[in-house]
Design a protein around this motif. Structure first.
Motif, mmCIF file in Angstrom:
data_model
loop_
_atom_site.group_PDB
_atom_site.id
_atom_site.type_symbol
_atom_site.label_atom_id
_atom_site.label_comp_id
_atom_site.label_asym_id
_atom_site.label_seq_id
_atom_site.Cartn_x
_atom_site.Cartn_y
_atom_site.Cartn_z
ATOM 1 N N GLU A 46 73.972 32.672 11.191
ATOM 2 C CA GLU A 46 75.390 32.050 11.585
ATOM 3 C C GLU A 46 76.427 32.856 11.520
ATOM 4 O OE1 GLU A 46 76.112 28.776 9.261
ATOM 5 O OE2 GLU A 46 74.032 28.126 9.010
ATOM 6 N N GLU A 47 77.258 33.019 12.623
ATOM 7 C CA GLU A 47 78.423 33.745 12.579
ATOM 8 C C GLU A 47 79.524 33.285 11.663
ATOM 9 O OE1 GLU A 47 79.265 36.493 14.692
ATOM 10 O OE2 GLU A 47 77.296 36.765 15.324
ATOM 11 N N LYS A 48 79.610 33.975 10.571
ATOM 12 C CA LYS A 48 80.620 33.335 9.722
ATOM 13 C C LYS A 48 80.974 34.512 8.691
ATOM 14 C CE LYS A 48 77.460 32.111 5.933
ATOM 15 N NZ LYS A 48 76.790 31.195 4.757
ATOM 16 N N LYS A 49 82.345 34.494 8.287
ATOM 17 C CA LYS A 49 82.722 35.700 7.531
ATOM 18 C C LYS A 49 82.014 36.064 6.235
ATOM 19 C CE LYS A 49 87.514 35.980 8.651
ATOM 20 N NZ LYS A 49 88.954 36.305 8.085
ATOM 21 N N LEU A 50 81.643 37.308 5.960
ATOM 22 C CA LEU A 50 81.085 37.860 4.805
ATOM 23 C C LEU A 50 81.956 37.811 3.669
ATOM 24 C CD1 LEU A 50 79.616 41.208 6.120
ATOM 25 C CD2 LEU A 50 78.404 39.168 5.503
ATOM 26 N N THR A 51 81.542 37.642 2.603
ATOM 27 C CA THR A 51 82.163 37.674 1.220
ATOM 28 C C THR A 51 81.741 39.127 0.633
ATOM 29 O OG1 THR A 51 82.305 35.400 1.081
ATOM 30 C CG2 THR A 51 82.736 36.500 -0.809
ATOM 31 N N VAL A 52 82.648 39.794 0.447
ATOM 32 C CA VAL A 52 82.676 41.132 -0.137
ATOM 33 C C VAL A 52 83.210 41.085 -1.703
ATOM 34 C CG1 VAL A 52 83.186 43.564 -0.025
ATOM 35 C CG2 VAL A 52 82.593 42.436 1.910
ATOM 36 N N MET A 53 82.355 41.126 -2.436
ATOM 37 C CA MET A 53 83.125 40.985 -3.936
ATOM 38 C C MET A 53 83.299 42.446 -4.545
ATOM 39 S SD MET A 53 81.211 39.256 -7.420
ATOM 40 C CE MET A 53 80.194 40.769 -8.017
ATOM 41 N N VAL A 54 84.374 42.662 -4.902
ATOM 42 C CA VAL A 54 84.819 43.766 -5.595
ATOM 43 C C VAL A 54 85.572 43.652 -6.906
ATOM 44 C CG1 VAL A 54 85.436 44.846 -3.330
ATOM 45 C CG2 VAL A 54 87.329 43.705 -4.768
ATOM 46 N N GLU A 55 85.280 45.065 -7.782
ATOM 47 C CA GLU A 55 85.924 44.645 -9.209
ATOM 48 C C GLU A 55 87.416 44.914 -8.967
ATOM 49 O OE1 GLU A 55 84.155 46.972 -12.531
ATOM 50 O OE2 GLU A 55 82.207 46.682 -11.327
ATOM 51 N N SER A 58 88.520 48.390 -10.463
ATOM 52 C CA SER A 58 88.215 49.690 -9.835
ATOM 53 C C SER A 58 88.020 49.814 -8.297
ATOM 54 C CB SER A 58 86.779 49.792 -10.356
ATOM 55 O OG SER A 58 85.793 48.906 -9.654
ATOM 56 N N CYS A 59 88.559 48.710 -7.672
ATOM 57 C CA CYS A 59 88.638 48.845 -6.070
ATOM 58 C C CYS A 59 90.149 49.099 -5.577
ATOM 59 C CB CYS A 59 88.398 47.573 -5.434
ATOM 60 S SG CYS A 59 88.226 47.640 -3.775
ATOM 61 N N ALA A 64 90.456 47.588 -0.392
ATOM 62 C CA ALA A 64 90.504 45.964 -0.298
ATOM 63 C C ALA A 64 91.327 45.715 1.114
ATOM 64 C CB ALA A 64 91.200 45.686 -1.514
ATOM 65 N N ASP A 65 92.179 46.394 1.332
ATOM 66 C CA ASP A 65 93.017 46.049 2.649
ATOM 67 C C ASP A 65 91.893 46.429 3.900
ATOM 68 O OD1 ASP A 65 95.215 45.520 1.294
ATOM 69 O OD2 ASP A 65 96.171 47.527 1.812
ATOM 70 N N SER A 66 91.278 47.290 3.842
ATOM 71 C CA SER A 66 90.185 47.615 4.923
ATOM 72 C C SER A 66 89.096 46.480 4.903
ATOM 73 C CB SER A 66 89.435 48.867 4.700
ATOM 74 O OG SER A 66 90.410 50.244 4.696
ATOM 75 N N ILE A 67 88.734 46.223 4.092
ATOM 76 C CA ILE A 67 87.678 45.010 4.135
ATOM 77 C C ILE A 67 88.366 43.870 4.966
ATOM 78 C CG2 ILE A 67 86.509 43.390 2.790
ATOM 79 C CD1 ILE A 67 86.177 45.655 0.641
ATOM 80 N N THR A 68 89.515 43.428 4.343
ATOM 81 C CA THR A 68 90.376 42.486 4.917
ATOM 82 C C THR A 68 90.887 42.534 6.535
ATOM 83 O OG1 THR A 68 91.128 41.973 2.778
ATOM 84 C CG2 THR A 68 92.269 40.771 4.587
ATOM 85 N N ALA A 69 91.196 43.703 6.577
ATOM 86 C CA ALA A 69 91.653 44.003 8.046
ATOM 87 C C ALA A 69 90.307 43.919 8.976
ATOM 88 C CB ALA A 69 92.408 45.536 7.959
ATOM 89 N N SER A 70 89.167 44.128 8.628
ATOM 90 C CA SER A 70 88.030 44.121 9.457
ATOM 91 C C SER A 70 87.949 42.940 10.216
ATOM 92 C CB SER A 70 86.945 44.507 8.675
ATOM 93 O OG SER A 70 86.421 43.145 7.883
ATOM 94 N N GLU A 77 88.016 39.135 -5.378
ATOM 95 C CA GLU A 77 88.177 39.985 -6.513
ATOM 96 C C GLU A 77 87.596 39.309 -7.671
ATOM 97 O OE1 GLU A 77 92.468 40.626 -6.514
ATOM 98 O OE2 GLU A 77 92.003 42.618 -5.173
ATOM 99 N N THR A 78 87.069 40.201 -8.626
ATOM 100 C CA THR A 78 86.379 39.408 -9.859
ATOM 101 C C THR A 78 87.007 40.374 -11.054
ATOM 102 O OG1 THR A 78 84.677 39.159 -11.336
ATOM 103 C CG2 THR A 78 84.478 40.945 -9.799
ATOM 104 N N GLU A 79 87.355 39.629 -12.049
ATOM 105 C CA GLU A 79 88.008 40.199 -13.081
ATOM 106 C C GLU A 79 86.670 40.659 -14.028
ATOM 107 O OE1 GLU A 79 91.646 40.415 -13.971
ATOM 108 O OE2 GLU A 79 92.112 39.078 -12.256
ATOM 109 N N THR A 80 85.584 40.137 -13.818
ATOM 110 C CA THR A 80 84.584 40.755 -14.601
ATOM 111 C C THR A 80 84.037 41.791 -14.035
ATOM 112 O OG1 THR A 80 83.121 39.295 -13.508
ATOM 113 C CG2 THR A 80 84.233 38.218 -15.448
ATOM 114 N N VAL A 81 83.047 42.718 -14.970
ATOM 115 C CA VAL A 81 82.136 43.513 -14.526
ATOM 116 C C VAL A 81 81.186 43.148 -13.329
ATOM 117 C CG1 VAL A 81 80.383 45.305 -15.325
ATOM 118 C CG2 VAL A 81 82.459 44.693 -16.725
#
Length: 134
Positions: A46-55, A58-59, A64-70, A77-81
């Motif tokens: 299905e054509e839908k947006k990917l979700t990219v999880m980053v810490e 450390s990101c 982060a801007d490049s991922i969003t700008a894509s 974003e996650t606060e946990t490890v």
């Protein structure tokens, strides 16, 4: 790629090439990341947006801007490890033996260094400076 030639030896370039690793110019990061993310969306049913999880801790903001700008991925974003870190923390017997061996070698080096430093200090003939001690 251009810009890397000054600090990556030919041996390293050859090794990376044999491992199918391609080095791209630093300035091409946004374009390459966007292409990778777009390719992942195309592979989905299905054509839908990917979700990219980053810490969050450390990101970099640039990544982060490049991922969003894509335009094809949203950032989570996650606060946990990262779950990957949990898997990497589990060690097998060979890894544990390697860690013990490295700790022992490190301890021996520190003791030898402290003995040499003690000898130099008690000699009083040498004025020690930080750079000389290192």
């Amino acid at each position: 790629g251009a810009g890397w030639d000054g600090w990556i030896s030919q041996d390293v370039k050859d090794h990376l090439s044999e491992a199918s690793v391609t080095i791209h110019p630093y300035g091409a990061f946004d374009t390459k990341l966007s292409g990778i993310l777009s390719g992942m969306v195309t592979d989905q049913k299905e054509e839908k947006k990917l979700t990219v999880m980053v810490e969050k801790t450390s990101c970099s903001v640039a990544i982060a801007d490049s991922i969003t700008a894509s335009g094809v991925a949203k950032l989570k974003e996650t606060e946990t490890v990262s779950p990957v870190e949990n898997f990497k923390s589990i060690k097998n017997e060979a890894e544990i033996a390697g860690i013990k061996s490295a700790a022992l070698k490190d301890s021996v080096a520190v003791v030898k260094f402290l003995a040499l430093l003690t000898e130099q200090i008690s000699d009083n003939s040498n004025e020690l400076r930080e750079a000389a001690v290192c």
